[in-house]
Design an enzyme around this catalytic site. Structure first.
Site, PDB file in Angstrom:
ATOM      1  N   TYR A  32       0.807  -1.219   0.000  1.00  0.00           N
ATOM      2  CA  TYR A  32       0.000   0.000   0.000  1.00  0.00           C
ATOM      3  C   TYR A  32       0.844   1.276   0.000  1.00  0.00           C
ATOM      4  O   TYR A  32       0.285   2.385  -0.059  1.00  0.00           O
ATOM      5  CB  TYR A  32      -0.935   0.008   1.206  1.00  0.00           C
ATOM      6  CG  TYR A  32      -1.912  -1.139   1.211  1.00  0.00           C
ATOM      7  CD1 TYR A  32      -2.948  -1.201   0.277  1.00  0.00           C
ATOM      8  CD2 TYR A  32      -1.800  -2.175   2.133  1.00  0.00           C
ATOM      9  CE1 TYR A  32      -3.847  -2.257   0.268  1.00  0.00           C
ATOM     10  CE2 TYR A  32      -2.689  -3.232   2.132  1.00  0.00           C
ATOM     11  CZ  TYR A  32      -3.715  -3.268   1.205  1.00  0.00           C
ATOM     12  OH  TYR A  32      -4.596  -4.318   1.189  1.00  0.00           O
ATOM     13  N   HIS A  37      -4.597   6.136  -1.141  1.00  0.00           N
ATOM     14  CA  HIS A  37      -5.240   5.988   0.167  1.00  0.00           C
ATOM     15  C   HIS A  37      -4.232   6.103   1.314  1.00  0.00           C
ATOM     16  O   HIS A  37      -4.646   6.210   2.475  1.00  0.00           O
ATOM     17  CB  HIS A  37      -5.957   4.636   0.234  1.00  0.00           C
ATOM     18  CG  HIS A  37      -7.328   4.711   0.840  1.00  0.00           C
ATOM     19  ND1 HIS A  37      -8.058   5.864   0.960  1.00  0.00           N
ATOM     20  CD2 HIS A  37      -8.121   3.734   1.369  1.00  0.00           C
ATOM     21  CE1 HIS A  37      -9.227   5.615   1.532  1.00  0.00           C
ATOM     22  NE2 HIS A  37      -9.291   4.332   1.793  1.00  0.00           N
ATOM     23  N   ASN A  84     -10.456   1.165   7.376  1.00  0.00           N
ATOM     24  CA  ASN A  84     -11.845   1.150   7.825  1.00  0.00           C
ATOM     25  C   ASN A  84     -12.002   1.034   9.336  1.00  0.00           C
ATOM     26  O   ASN A  84     -13.103   1.230   9.857  1.00  0.00           O
ATOM     27  CB  ASN A  84     -12.600   0.002   7.154  1.00  0.00           C
ATOM     28  CG  ASN A  84     -12.772   0.233   5.663  1.00  0.00           C
ATOM     29  OD1 ASN A  84     -12.254   1.193   5.106  1.00  0.00           O
ATOM     30  ND2 ASN A  84     -13.498  -0.656   5.013  1.00  0.00           N
ATOM     31  N   ASN A 130     -13.908   6.378   4.600  1.00  0.00           N
ATOM     32  CA  ASN A 130     -14.190   5.305   5.560  1.00  0.00           C
ATOM     33  C   ASN A 130     -13.355   5.390   6.832  1.00  0.00           C
ATOM     34  O   ASN A 130     -13.825   5.006   7.912  1.00  0.00           O
ATOM     35  CB  ASN A 130     -13.999   3.946   4.894  1.00  0.00           C
ATOM     36  CG  ASN A 130     -15.117   3.619   3.913  1.00  0.00           C
ATOM     37  OD1 ASN A 130     -16.234   4.101   4.047  1.00  0.00           O
ATOM     38  ND2 ASN A 130     -14.809   2.808   2.915  1.00  0.00           N
TER      39      ASN A 130
END
Length: 205
Positions: A32, A37, A84, A130
């Site tokens: 990631y 994000h 999340n 989120n």
């Protein structure tokens, strides 16, 4: 050059208990890194570099560092819970240090803003993010000051939103994001110096 009205260097050393939490939101794991994000992680890492600390201590379901900014003792936090569930980490740190939402600064990505843009807010809804949604849900508060960093909208309707926010920046976009990250220490310094309106006037675009 940026100076505080308190005649305090930006990174003057502070002692005593933690007074502020600055949380950058993202997902843990090498796969990631440098994705849209994880912009919050990149932003808080840039701040940590400017404060001469490394965010590497495992605590509050995240990686942390403690340093000084504008005469305040500050906890830097990168939740390791995945986006999340970011609220689990942020809430735990808030409860430990007894920090109110008004002194928890959130740094995160925003798909409604183009790359290279920034929007600072005193409080507000989750805006469809989120990570922020989970923080607001678990704490029952929406009064978190926040720095929303533009990562660009989906190129077309055919893109799945999850795929888009987990995509990597192009070379040109990376250059624009680098310029945004370089502003983060000044933005955070103004906010901690009780000059949020000034930060909005100077950096909102």
């Amino acid at each position: 050059m940026f100076f505080s009205r308190k005649n305090d260097p930006i990174h003057s050393q502070a002692s005593g208990p933690v007074e502020w939490i600055i949380a950058g939101l993202g997902n843990p794991g090498r796969q990631y890194e440098n994705t849209r994000h994880n912009t919050g992680f990149a932003a808080v890492d840039t701040l940590a570099d400017s404060m001469h600390v490394t965010i590497d201590r495992l605590k509050f379901k995240g990686l942390t560092a403690v340093g000084s900014l504008m005469g305040h003792r500050v906890l830097l936090l990168k939740p390791s819970t995945f986006m999340n569930l970011s609220g689990q980490s942020v809430q735990e740190a808030m409860q430990f240090y007894k920090i109110p939402a008004e002194r928890v600064l959130l740094l995160f990505d925003d798909i409604s803003l183009p790359c290279g843009r920034m929007r600072i807010r005193r409080k507000g809804s989750d805006g469809g993010h989120n990570g922020v949604k989970n923080i607001l849900y678990l704490t029952g508060k929406d009064t978190f000051p926040r720095v929303k960093i533009g990562v660009g909208q989906k190129p077309d309707a055919g893109w799945d939103l999850a795929d888009w926010v987990l995509s990597h920046y192009s070379k040109e976009e990376s250059a624009m994001m680098k310029q945004v990250y370089e502003k983060i220490p000044q933005v955070c310094s103004l906010i901690l110096d009780d000059r949020l309106d000034e930060a909005m006037n100077r950096f909102n675009s």
